[in-house]
Write an enzyme that holds these catalytic residues in place. Structure first.
Site, short mmCIF file in Angstrom:
data_model
loop_
_atom_site.label_atom_id
_atom_site.label_comp_id
_atom_site.label_asym_id
_atom_site.label_seq_id
_atom_site.Cartn_x
_atom_site.Cartn_y
_atom_site.Cartn_z
N SER A 1 1.33 -1.28 0.13
CA SER A 1 0.36 -0.10 -0.01
C SER A 1 1.38 1.19 0.07
CB SER A 1 -0.99 0.58 1.08
OG SER A 1 -1.90 0.55 1.27
N ASP B 1 -2.28 6.54 -3.32
CA ASP B 1 -1.53 6.16 -3.36
C ASP B 1 -1.10 4.23 -3.99
OD1 ASP B 1 -3.88 4.26 -2.31
OD2 ASP B 1 -2.61 3.84 -0.15
N ASP C 1 -1.01 1.55 -3.85
CA ASP C 1 -1.60 0.58 -4.25
C ASP C 1 -3.68 0.94 -4.81
OD1 ASP C 1 -2.84 1.23 -1.48
OD2 ASP C 1 -3.80 -1.51 -1.49
N ASP D 1 -5.81 2.70 -2.80
CA ASP D 1 -7.08 1.74 -2.05
C ASP D 1 -7.29 3.24 -0.95
OD1 ASP D 1 -5.22 1.94 -0.37
OD2 ASP D 1 -6.40 -0.16 0.61
#
Length: 446
Positions: free
Chosen positions: A103, A242, A244, A246
């Site tokens: 992430s 960000d 990834d 999400d």
């Protein structure tokens, strides 16, 4: 369940690459263990996506080997936002989705997180079942039953079309200049296309991943480059994702940061205006008091969950509500998606901008953010700063000084030896000095 998970944290298995448990041998075994559990569930098909970290190639291969040994077929999407994997898991009727990502963390970290066939986080029961299999020796299925891997070449196009479908069909972004910062992460080839195809003039930054630059001085965790670009380009707004995809942090036309609390507030207020708000809003212990007060003035119910999008989701499902958010930028809109989706959340705010003919700065004015300072303090892995007497004393001193017009929250990270010290109140200088006072107590004693 009361049983403690040994490997799964709040967001899957995560750590530094090359150090246990993010090693090729452990990840191979994790793939096998997950495959053993999932094979009992049904289709034996798994979707695997990743972000742009260089270690993703190695871990992808290890996972696939483990899954194949358990008899599961892996479908690779390549670099793909986490919510895209959740979406594709559903549409392909796969038994699970797996995302290789850490992430918002630096490139040298990585992780493995799982989605159920419904595109939601795995239940504790399934995670515990996988952990139980990890204690066993690997046993391959019969050669004729081994799994194989295929690549899904049109994954990006499928997800782009899905994202666009969540934006009102009669609306367009024509005439709007938007700066999009993809953090050199998984949205780099997705987000610019979504907004461009809806008519916006897109200025893209953070779209040159090299395997080691993900989240580095770009994206939702560091919006300085985005703020500067929005002002330089005289853009209507900026979108910071960000690594990834999400989390979403926005920047208004003046270069001001608009966080997850404000984004959720704008979306909830707009849903209320349209008569489409279902219930209230779920925040977390970190949610700014300003959001709570702003929603209260609108008559919108609000509750706080523990920090972490999985706990926000639990509250949403328990109450039957549809909007949840963390100030870090996780925004969950259950009437459209099954997990936090940064692109979809951004599109809902853009719809509000277009429909209201107001700027993002004007839309943000409905709630007043209290000054809030967050200090991330590293501590010795074998100590517990929450139990240290010096830290407790510092907290009591700060709480006494803030009185009823502020609050203190200490929270240990679920993935690393890090204490998050949050102080909030009306007086910005007092808030800053109070946070540093507690942080210094942690550094000196833990």
């Amino acid at each position: 369940m009361s049983e403690k998970r040994r490997y799964f944290g709040t967001d899957g298995v995560r750590g530094k690459v090359g150090q246990y448990p993010i090693t090729p041998d452990f990840v191979l075994k994790l793939g096998w263990a997950a495959g053993r559990v999932l094979a009992k569930q049904g289709t034996k098909k798994v979707i695997i996506g990743k972000d742009t970290r260089i270690s993703g190639y190695m871990l992808e291969s290890a996972l696939e080997a483990g899954l194949a040994a358990a008899g599961l077929q892996a479908t690779f999407t390549g670099p793909m936002p986490t919510p895209a994997v959740a979406y594709l898991t559903q549409t392909f009727r796969a038994e699970a989705g797996i995302v290789i990502s850490a992430s918002h963390n630096p490139y040298y970290d990585n992780g493995i997180k799982f989605f159920s066939s419904e595109g939601t986080k795995l239940s504790d029961e399934i995670e515990l079942a996988i952990e139980a299999e990890l204690d066993k020796d690997i046993e391959c299925v019969e050669s004729s039953e081994l799994g194989k891997a295929v690549r899904l070449n049109d994954a990006a196009g499928r997800y782009i079309e899905f994202c666009k479908s969540t934006f009102p069909h009669k609306m367009t972004l024509a005439g709007m200049k938007i700066v999009v910062d993809c953090a050199h992460g998984a949205t780099y080839h997705i987000a610019p296309a979504v907004f461009k195809e809806l008519g916006a003039e897109v200025v893209a930054i953070g779209v040159e991943p090299n395997g080691t630059n993900i989240n580095h001085e770009v994206g939702a965790t560091d919006v300085r480059a985005l703020q500067a670009k929005v002002v330089e380009e005289k853009a209507a707004l900026g979108l910071g994702f960000d690594g990834d995809g999400d989390r979403i942090i926005m920047v208004d036309e003046l270069g001001n940061k608009v966080d997850g609390d404000q984004i959720a507030y704008i979306i909830a207020r707009d849903a209320l205006r349209r008569g489409e708000l279902k219930g209230g809003v779920v925040g977390t212990l970190m949610t700014n008091l300003g959001m709570e007060n702003g929603l209260k003035q609108l008559g919108i119910p609000f509750v706080r969950a523990a920090v972490g999008d999985r706990y926000v989701m639990e509250q949403l499902l328990a109450k039957g509500w549809k909007i949840g958010a963390e100030n870090s930028g996780h925004v969950i809109l259950l009437d459209k998606v099954t997990t936090g989706d940064a692109i979809v959340a951004a599109l809902q705010v853009l719809a509000s901008v277009v429909d209201s003919e107001m700027t993002l700065n004007e839309l943000s004015q409905g709630m007043t953010l209290y000054p809030q300072v967050l200090e991330n303090v590293r501590f010795s892995g074998d100590s517990n700063p929450l139990e240290a007497e010096a830290v407790k004393a510092a907290v009591i001193e700060v709480e006494t000084e803030l009185g009823e017009k502020g609050r203190v929250l200490l929270r240990k990270s679920g993935t690393e030896p890090l204490l998050r010290v949050m102080v909030e109140g009306e007086d910005a200088e007092l808030v800053q000095s109070s946070a540093l006072k507690i942080a210094d107590a942690v550094k000196a004693n833990c």
